[in-house]
Write an enzyme that holds these catalytic residues in place. Structure first.
Site: not given
Ligand SMILES: *Cc1c(COP(=O)(O)O)cnc(C)c1O
Length: 331
Positions: A75-77
């Site tokens: 879940q990488s911004n």
């Protein structure tokens, strides 16, 4: 420092707002808290990586690249915003996601993962071990070249010397807003992970002669480890970009009270901080970075670190899409 000498793409049309959190401040009675809405930065969903990517993507274009290759957690911004920058620039994008803990990758997960798909990422490679990251990046770059493309590799969090320029520019933006509002910030608080945000702010305020203390709130490491990481990134940026700047060790301060069980591991304190900020100010934090940074700030307040009339600027660095992946934490 003359920032105009560096190629830059503009992804946000105006400075992000600075607001006073009056209700939260009067509840806590430990200083006046302000918040900079970097969650409203440009590109899809906003957040701090947009500022770094303005300089990093401009460098990629200058080098003739047509494909951005980067990496991050599931879940990488940063991966989401790199994909968004690629869309804006008409480039391709390939992501390498590190699946930690194992067996947690879900192609149909919500949050940032959903956005990778909507933004049309060309390929997602999932690896199991952080130790294999460099070789996986090199392999994907080779595949891009074999297909006739020109890859540009962006390391974790875009925390490179060029990426740091984004928060050097942000420190200037804050100094200008501070003058306009006639409010001097004694402290600037940010979440710190790959370190580019904190390193950029420290260099930027030093360069602008703006006296304030930058407090980095760790999300993954001990205070001592994070201070070394930020120190090294500052030194590398000064030497690689040839900056005329001296930053003393006393300007680098990290705190690890908010880390809890480790990176992206939820904690009861984080849940409390996210809920309190939403319920008193209508402001959303995120579970991985800003929620934990707020825990770190509350901890310092509890320990009387601040004077009652100190002005504290908290940077809301983004990450809110991750809220929607774990509703059970907050309901
Ligand atoms: C990446 C990130 C941070 C940390 O910034 P670094 O420059 O990596 O230290 C903070 N907040 C959010 C929401 C992020 O995505």
């Amino acid at each position: 420092m003359d920032l105009t000498q560096y190629p830059r793409r503009i992804y946000t049309p105006a400075p992000t707002p600075v607001i006073e959190l009056k209700r939260l401040s009067s509840l806590l009675k430990c200083g006046r808290i302000y918040l900079k809405r970097d969650d409203l930065l440009g590109l899809t969903g906003g957040g701090n990586k947009t500022r770094k990517l303005e300089f990093v993507v401009a460098d990629a274009l200058k080098q003739g690249a047509d494909t951005l290759v980067t990496c991050g957690g599931l879940q990488s911004n940063h991966c989401r915003l790199t994909a968004a920058a690629a869309v804006k620039e008409g480039m391709k994008c390939r992501l390498i996601l590190v699946e930690e803990p194992h067996q947690t990758y879900d192609r149909e997960a919500s949050g940032n993962n959903l956005l990778y798909h909507l933004l049309g990422v060309d390929e997602i490679t999932v690896i199991k071990d952080m130790a294999d990251l460099d070789s996986a990046m090199a392999r994907v770059a080779e595949q891009v070249r074999d297909a006739g493309g020109t890859p540009y590799l962006i390391p974790l969090g875009a925390s490179t010397p060029i990426g740091c320029l984004g928060y050097i520019a942000c420190a200037r933006e804050i100094a200008a807003q501070s003058a306009k509002m006639d409010v001097h910030f004694d402290y600037v608080v940010c979440a710190t992970g790959s370190g580019g945000t904190q390193a950029g702010l420290v260099m930027g305020f030093t360069d602008a002669d703006y006296t304030c203390r930058v407090l980095g709130m760790n999300v993954s490491r001990s205070a001592a480890e994070q201070e070394v990481l930020v120190r090294e990134l500052i030194d590398r940026t000064i030497s690689e970009l040839g900056l005329d700047l001296t930053v003393g060790d006393e300007r680098i301060a990290c705190f690890d009270k908010g880390v809890g069980d480790g990176y992206a591991m939820p904690s009861a304190e984080m849940v409390r901080a996210v809920k309190l900020t939403a319920a008193t100010e209508g402001i959303l934090l995120d579970p991985v970075y800003t929620g934990k940074a707020m825990v770190g700030l509350f901890d310092l307040m509890q320990r009387d670190y601040f004077q009652i009339d100190d002005r504290i600027l908290f940077i809301q660095t983004g990450g809110t899409p991750a809220l929607y992946t774990q509703p059970e934490l907050f309901v």
